[in-house]
Design a protein around this motif. Structure first.
Motif, short mmCIF file in Angstrom:
data_model
loop_
_atom_site.label_atom_id
_atom_site.label_comp_id
_atom_site.label_asym_id
_atom_site.label_seq_id
_atom_site.Cartn_x
_atom_site.Cartn_y
_atom_site.Cartn_z
N LYS A 6 0.87 -1.20 -0.10
CA LYS A 6 -0.05 0.06 -0.02
C LYS A 6 0.94 1.23 -0.02
N ILE A 7 0.57 2.12 -1.00
CA ILE A 7 1.36 3.27 -0.93
C ILE A 7 0.52 4.57 -1.45
N LYS A 8 1.05 5.70 -1.11
CA LYS A 8 0.29 6.79 -1.43
C LYS A 8 1.27 7.70 -2.29
N LEU A 9 0.41 8.18 -3.54
CA LEU A 9 1.34 9.11 -4.38
C LEU A 9 0.48 10.48 -4.46
N PRO A 17 -4.38 6.67 -2.70
CA PRO A 17 -3.74 5.56 -1.99
C PRO A 17 -3.65 4.57 -3.04
N LEU A 18 -2.99 3.62 -3.21
CA LEU A 18 -2.72 2.76 -4.09
C LEU A 18 -2.51 1.29 -3.55
N LEU A 28 5.76 3.32 -10.58
CA LEU A 28 4.86 4.51 -10.25
C LEU A 28 5.29 5.67 -9.54
N ARG A 29 6.40 5.42 -8.70
CA ARG A 29 7.03 6.69 -8.16
C ARG A 29 7.56 7.44 -9.00
#
Length: 97
Positions: A6-9, A17-18, A28-29
């Motif tokens: 789980k990450i947040k961009l 949130p993804l 993605l980053r």
């Protein structure tokens, strides 16, 4: 199933949130950073009032880059095929002689 991350961009002052596969995180980053840089560039170079307009221009820019690479790859493939056919013809003529 593989473990998910789980990450947040943050893009255009919004947090997304993804849940992704760990192997996707770096890409993605990097993509988010490129989008942010492009947003800054458009805002500095043009009088843009709406984030929607800036995001649309970013989408167009990225999509056109992908399309151009597809076109370029097709042209290279055609050129390689033509050269291989010419080489094949030369080999065939040499073997037949």
């Amino acid at each position: 199933m593989a473990e998910q991350l789980k990450i947040k961009l943050s893009i255009a002052n919004r947090v997304y949130p993804l849940t992704i596969a760990p192997s996707q995180e770096e890409g993605l980053r990097k993509a988010a950073k490129k989008i942010e840089a492009m947003i800054s560039q458009f805002e500095q170079n043009y009088s843009v009032r709406d984030k929607q307009d800036v995001l649309a221009m970013c989408a167009l820019q990225f999509a056109s880059q992908v399309e151009q690479k597809t076109i370029d790859k097709a042209e290279v493939s055609e050129e390689v095929e033509a050269k291989l056919n010419a080489l094949n013809q030369l080999l065939h003529e040499h073997v037949s002689a």
